[in-house]
Structures are given as structure tokens and as C-alpha cells.
Motif scaffolding. Structure first.
Motif, PDB file in Angstrom:
ATOM      1  N   ALA A 244      -6.603  -7.415  -8.270  1.00  0.00           N
ATOM      2  CA  ALA A 244      -6.111  -7.102  -6.932  1.00  0.00           C
ATOM      3  C   ALA A 244      -6.764  -5.839  -6.375  1.00  0.00           C
ATOM      4  O   ALA A 244      -6.877  -4.822  -7.055  1.00  0.00           O
TER       5      ALA A 244
ATOM      6  N   CYS B 267      -4.144 -10.087   3.385  1.00  0.00           N
ATOM      7  CA  CYS B 267      -2.825 -10.052   2.732  1.00  0.00           C
ATOM      8  C   CYS B 267      -1.723 -10.589   3.638  1.00  0.00           C
ATOM      9  O   CYS B 267      -1.104 -11.605   3.332  1.00  0.00           O
TER      10      CYS B 267
ATOM     11  N   GLY C  43      -9.604  -0.106  -3.386  1.00  0.00           N
ATOM     12  CA  GLY C  43      -9.374  -0.905  -2.205  1.00  0.00           C
ATOM     13  C   GLY C  43     -10.264  -0.572  -1.027  1.00  0.00           C
ATOM     14  O   GLY C  43     -11.377  -0.057  -1.176  1.00  0.00           O
TER      15      GLY C  43
ATOM     16  N   SER D 264      -5.287  -2.837   0.563  1.00  0.00           N
ATOM     17  CA  SER D 264      -5.676  -4.158   0.085  1.00  0.00           C
ATOM     18  C   SER D 264      -6.325  -5.029   1.158  1.00  0.00           C
ATOM     19  O   SER D 264      -6.925  -6.046   0.821  1.00  0.00           O
TER      20      SER D 264
ATOM     21  N   ASP E  58       0.829  -1.212   0.000  1.00  0.00           N
ATOM     22  CA  ASP E  58       0.000   0.000   0.000  1.00  0.00           C
ATOM     23  C   ASP E  58       0.860   1.257   0.000  1.00  0.00           C
ATOM     24  O   ASP E  58       0.567   2.230  -0.711  1.00  0.00           O
TER      25      ASP E  58
ATOM     26  N   PHE F 229      -7.960 -10.412  -1.381  1.00  0.00           N
ATOM     27  CA  PHE F 229      -7.038  -9.508  -2.078  1.00  0.00           C
ATOM     28  C   PHE F 229      -7.138  -9.713  -3.587  1.00  0.00           C
ATOM     29  O   PHE F 229      -7.357  -8.770  -4.342  1.00  0.00           O
TER      30      PHE F 229
END
Length: 337
Positions: free
Chosen positions: A107, A144, A114, A63, A43, A89
Motif C-alpha cells: 500500500a 482510493c 506515498g 495514498s 492519511d 493504492f
């Protein structure tokens, strides 16, 4: 609804609070009222523009997240209103081996918006029920960081009781690896540049400790700690600068799970050491929905709780990312939404 967006150009200073409409669930979709999100190095790199700089802006980053289902679309059977959930994710990787179609383009936190927002509308197939023993802030740490550690050790490494695991540092993935390894009955060696962090890792069950500032040749020290044999598993989060030592720390036939890029992307590799030691090298980019659901059962069975270092509000995302950039945290950094 409130959402944090990377606006105009990449950079932490360009992460701004925006107002977006609350989404509605279409067929096969669910709307999630997000309760928390957590930060990963990915991130920070995404917001800074060093990871995936081609993503279309504005982009909602992060994420990892958790929330509660507030609406289900037509045809949804696996989830219901009120379920506590975590988005996957990789929205497209449900099970089986990874293939290009299920990875980068699906993703969260780039290229797909996100978790740094109050509501998310996602395919019901890309969402899993959360462990019953965890709070929303703890659940937000799983998709994640926890899943990456789980896949590296359990799926790819086939870790078993009595194995020795070396984890690098005390960030989110490494602390989860420590917790999963101890739950499996493994021995854990932790490296860090901070004696204080090593002491905290000891309170979580770590067995041996290497300060890589005072002991730069930590691979040789790891071999000494294992009677010259080497470790069964290395959780390699450091990247180019640490990978050569990870190779040397592993035993003959050992496993190195390559996860991180903290110290760079490329460097000369000792190919002779890899083949002469018959090493297994696994690249690990998180995991599938099936992996996540296996992991959640283990978390519930062993009552494992993520280690959260600091909490921030959604509108404090810039401060949270700057804390991550400073690398002073132990475990996870969470946004309460």
C-alpha cells in the motif's frame, strides 16, 4: 526534489518538508512527475500514528495522487513518456480477488512511500492511465476514494438502476458514491449533521436527506423514506457507532459496504438482524488495478468530475490534514504539487 516526510515520530507537527534525490527508472519501472495528491482519512490516521504505527520512519504519506510519466525503464510497454497516470493504492493487486500478499505490504502512503513528493518511481504494473476528461487535481482523487465507492456499489453491491443507496456523510468516498449511484440511475439518500452540506448534496443529484443530529434514529427514517422496505445499499463509512443502524436501514437481502472507521473499530453487533434480513456485508479496502480501469471508463463515459473542497500546496500539508481532522470539508482536499 521536495518530499513531505513524517520525521522522528508520528504526529501532524512532525510532517516536514525534506529534500530527496530524483529517482531513476530501473527495468519494468516508470518515474512519475507528481502533479497533485489528495487526502483520505487513512492519511490523517497514518500521520497521527493511529493507523499502521509500525511503519518505518521517515515515511512519505498520502495514498492518492496523479502525475505524468517522465521516464520509462527497460521492458515497459503499457506506458510511455507523457502519459497522464495515477498510481494504484495497492501496488500488488492487479486483478482478481484480494489476497494477503497483495494488500497491506504493497500500500502507498504506508508502508510504501506515498504521493506527497515531486517524483515517484514505481513498477509500471502499479500505474494506470488516467481519464482524459479530468485535471490532475481531479485524477488525484480517484485511486482510493473513488475506487472504494466504485467497488462497494458496482463490484460488491452490483448496483443497478432503480436501487436505493444510502451514503453516510459528505466526505470523499460518500460523494463519489452519490455520483456513481446517480450515473447508474439509482435513488440516493444522504445523511449529514449539516443542513448546508445536505443542500450541496442535493445540487449533485441526491434525492432524500437525513440530518442525523435532528434525527438520531436515521435508520428508521431511511425505512420510512422507502415505504418501510429499507435501502438496497448502505455505504458504511462511519464505523462502529453507525454500523448497527446501517444494518437496520438495509432491506431484506440488502448490501452494506463496510469502509470506514471514523467512529471506532468495534462494538456489539446485532447478528440476529444480519441473518434474519439475509444481509450481504462486504468489507471494502479500495480495489484492484482492473477495478480502477473499469471505473475510469465509466468516469469518462458519464463525464463525472470529483468534488474538490479545498486546495493546498505541498508545503501546506499540515494545514490540509488539520482541515480534514476538523471534518468541515465537502468532498476532497487536494495538494497541488
Amino acid at each position: 526534489m521536495r518530499a513531505m516526510e513524517i520525521q522522528g515520530a508520528y504526529g501532524i507537527d512532525n510532517l516536514k518538508l525534506a529534500d530527496r534525490p530524483v529517482p531513476k527508472a530501473g527495468p519494468g519501472q516508470v518515474v512519475i512527475r507528481m502533479k497533485a495528491a489528495s487526502l483520505n482519512y487513512r492519511d490523517l490516521a497514518t500521520v497521527s500514528g493511529t493507523y499502521g504505527p509500525g511503519h518505518k520512519l521517515p515515511l512519505v504519506p498520502l495514498s492518492d495522487g496523479s502525475g505524468e510519466v517522465v521516464e520509462v525503464g527497460e521492458g515497459v510497454r503499457r506506458l510511455k513518456v507523457g502519459d497522464r497516470v495515477a498510481p494504484s493504492f495497492f501496488q500488488g493487486w492487479l486483478s482478481g480477488d484480494p489476497v494477503p500478499e497483495t494488500l497491506g505490504s504493497t500500500a502507498l502512503g504506508g508502508p510504501i512511500d506515498g504521493c506527497a513528493q515531486e517524483y515517484m518511481c514505481l513498477s509500471a504494473e502499479g500505474v494506470s492511465k488516467a481519464p482524459a476528461n479530468l485535471s490532475h487535481e481531479e485524477i488525484a482523487c480517484l485511486p482510493c476514494a473513488a475506487l472504494t465507492a466504485w467497488r462497494a456499489l458496482v463490484v460488491e453491491g452490483r448496483m443497478k438502476a432503480g436501487d436505493t443507496v444510502l451514503v453516510q456523510g459528505t466526505g470523499g468516498v460518500s460523494i463519489f458514491a452519490l455520483q456513481f449511484a446517480k450515473a447508474a440511475g439509482a435513488r440516493v439518500i444522504v445523511t449529514s449533521s449539516s443542513d448546508e452540506k445536505l443542500e450541496r448534496a442535493g445540487k449533485l443529484g441526491a434525492d432524500d436527506f437525513i440530518n442525523y443530529k435532528t434525527t438520531p434514529d436515521w435508520a428508521t427514517e431511511a425505512r420510512k423514506l422507502t415505504g418501510g422496505r429499507g435501502v438496497d445499499h448502505v455505504v458504511e463509512v462511519g464505523g462502529a457507532d453507525t454500523f448497527p443502524q446501517s444494518i437496520m436501514a438495509a432491506r431484506v437481502g440488502g448490501h452494506v459496504g463496510v469502509i470506514g472507521i471514523l467512529s471506532g473499530l468495534s462494538k456489539d453487533v446485532n447478528v440476529a438482524a444480519i441473518f434474519s434480513q439475509n444481509l450481504k456485508i462486504s468489507g471494502v479496502t479500495v480495489g484492484s488495478r482492473a477495478h480502477f480501469e473499469d471505473m475510469t471508463r465509466a468516469i469518462e463515459q458519464n463525464d463525472i468530475h470529483p468534488v474538490i473542497d479545498k486546495r493546498f500546496g505541498l508545503d501546506e500539508a499540515q494545514d490540509a490534514l488539520r482541515l480534514m481532522a476538523g471534518a468541515s470539508h465537502f468532498g476532497k482536499i487536494v495538494l497541488e504539487i
